[in-house]
Scaffold this motif. Structure first.
Motif, PDB file in Angstrom:
ATOM      1  N   PRO A  10     -65.052   2.127 -13.698  1.00 49.98           N
ATOM      2  CA  PRO A  10     -64.336   2.825 -12.621  1.00 49.98           C
ATOM      3  C   PRO A  10     -64.931   2.508 -11.248  1.00 49.98           C
ATOM      4  O   PRO A  10     -66.140   2.300 -11.110  1.00 49.98           O
ATOM      5  CB  PRO A  10     -64.524   4.304 -12.968  1.00 49.98           C
ATOM      6  N   LEU A  11     -64.046   2.477 -10.233  1.00 54.64           N
ATOM      7  CA  LEU A  11     -64.459   2.223  -8.862  1.00 54.64           C
ATOM      8  C   LEU A  11     -64.360   3.505  -8.049  1.00 54.64           C
ATOM      9  O   LEU A  11     -63.308   4.143  -8.011  1.00 54.64           O
ATOM     10  CB  LEU A  11     -63.572   1.145  -8.229  1.00 54.64           C
ATOM     11  N   ASP A  12     -65.463   3.869  -7.403  1.00 53.85           N
ATOM     12  CA  ASP A  12     -65.481   4.969  -6.447  1.00 53.85           C
ATOM     13  C   ASP A  12     -65.378   4.353  -5.059  1.00 53.85           C
ATOM     14  O   ASP A  12     -66.300   3.684  -4.603  1.00 53.85           O
ATOM     15  CB  ASP A  12     -66.782   5.772  -6.583  1.00 53.85           C
ATOM     16  N   PRO A  13     -64.242   4.531  -4.357  1.00 52.24           N
ATOM     17  CA  PRO A  13     -64.047   3.879  -3.054  1.00 52.24           C
ATOM     18  C   PRO A  13     -65.129   4.189  -2.034  1.00 52.24           C
ATOM     19  O   PRO A  13     -65.331   3.417  -1.095  1.00 52.24           O
ATOM     20  CB  PRO A  13     -62.683   4.421  -2.601  1.00 52.24           C
ATOM     21  N   SER A  14     -65.820   5.313  -2.193  1.00 56.08           N
ATOM     22  CA  SER A  14     -66.841   5.703  -1.234  1.00 56.08           C
ATOM     23  C   SER A  14     -68.227   5.159  -1.575  1.00 56.08           C
ATOM     24  O   SER A  14     -69.184   5.377  -0.825  1.00 56.08           O
ATOM     25  CB  SER A  14     -66.917   7.227  -1.136  1.00 56.08           C
TER      26      SER A  14
END
Length: 204
Positions: free
Chosen positions: A134-138
């Motif tokens: 998963p990618l956390d944009p922050s």
């Protein structure tokens, strides 16, 4: 092998290689200087190359590449072009630092490994193309894994191209974050400084 050589073909290729520089047009005299061929020989070679649109002569008498080299280049799959540009950098980092080097890409809300190079050591991060998380944009697109750490370097964002990062990953305590950041920055800079650039088509 000597018996596999065709001199006329090699001469024609030498002419095309002469255009692999900053100058986009060249006079017959300049081509003669660049290739070492007599002008009479060059004219015969240029005539054959022009018939297949590998070169063309402008109204000013200067020679330049035709459309055929670009047409053939576009037939190469973008993924192959990407691997040809980035994989050698990953291999070099993995060899020099002894850690896993990879190219990451944003795919929707996840990060996916596109390319990877593993070091020649049994204790390593076994990251392989196709693996995702998963990618956390922050946050940086680093993978959290037991006993290890990942350092990333963003590549320039280009129109029509997903976000991408170069990464180094390995065991905590062995992977030096400062050294990894410096190596990644050098690798990213070398991609930006390629003579023909890293455009959207080549990096797609």
């Amino acid at each position: 092998m000597a018996q596999d050589r065709v001199e006329a073909v090699e001469r024609a290729l030498t002419v095309l290689e002469a255009f692999d520089g900053e100058r986009t047009t060249m006079s017959l005299a300049e081509l003669a200087q660049a290739t070492g061929f007599y002008k009479s020989t060059l004219l015969r070679l240029l005539g054959s190359l022009a018939r297949f649109d590998y070169v063309r002569r402008g109204s000013d008498g200067l020679w330049q590449l035709g459309d055929s080299p670009g047409r053939l280049a576009r037939r190469q799959a973008p993924a192959q072009r990407l691997a040809a540009r980035v994989q050698p950098l990953l291999d070099e980092m993995a060899r020099e630092l002894g850690e896993t080097a990879s190219l990451l890409e944003q795919v929707g809300e996840t990060v996916e490994c596109r390319l990877a190079s593993l070091p020649a050591t049994p204790l390593r991060h076994d990251l392989h193309p196709g693996m995702g998380w998963p990618l956390d944009p922050s946050m940086p697109p680093c993978l959290a894994f037991a006993g290890g750490v990942m350092v990333t370097q963003p590549l320039p964002e280009l129109p029509g191209v997903p976000r991408r990062w170069l990464a180094l990953s390995g065991p905590t305590g062995r992977l030096n974050s400062n050294e990894a950041s410096q190596a990644l920055a050098r690798a990213a800079n070398s991609l930006e400084c390629r003579p023909r650039g890293v455009d959207a088509e080549e990096m797609s």
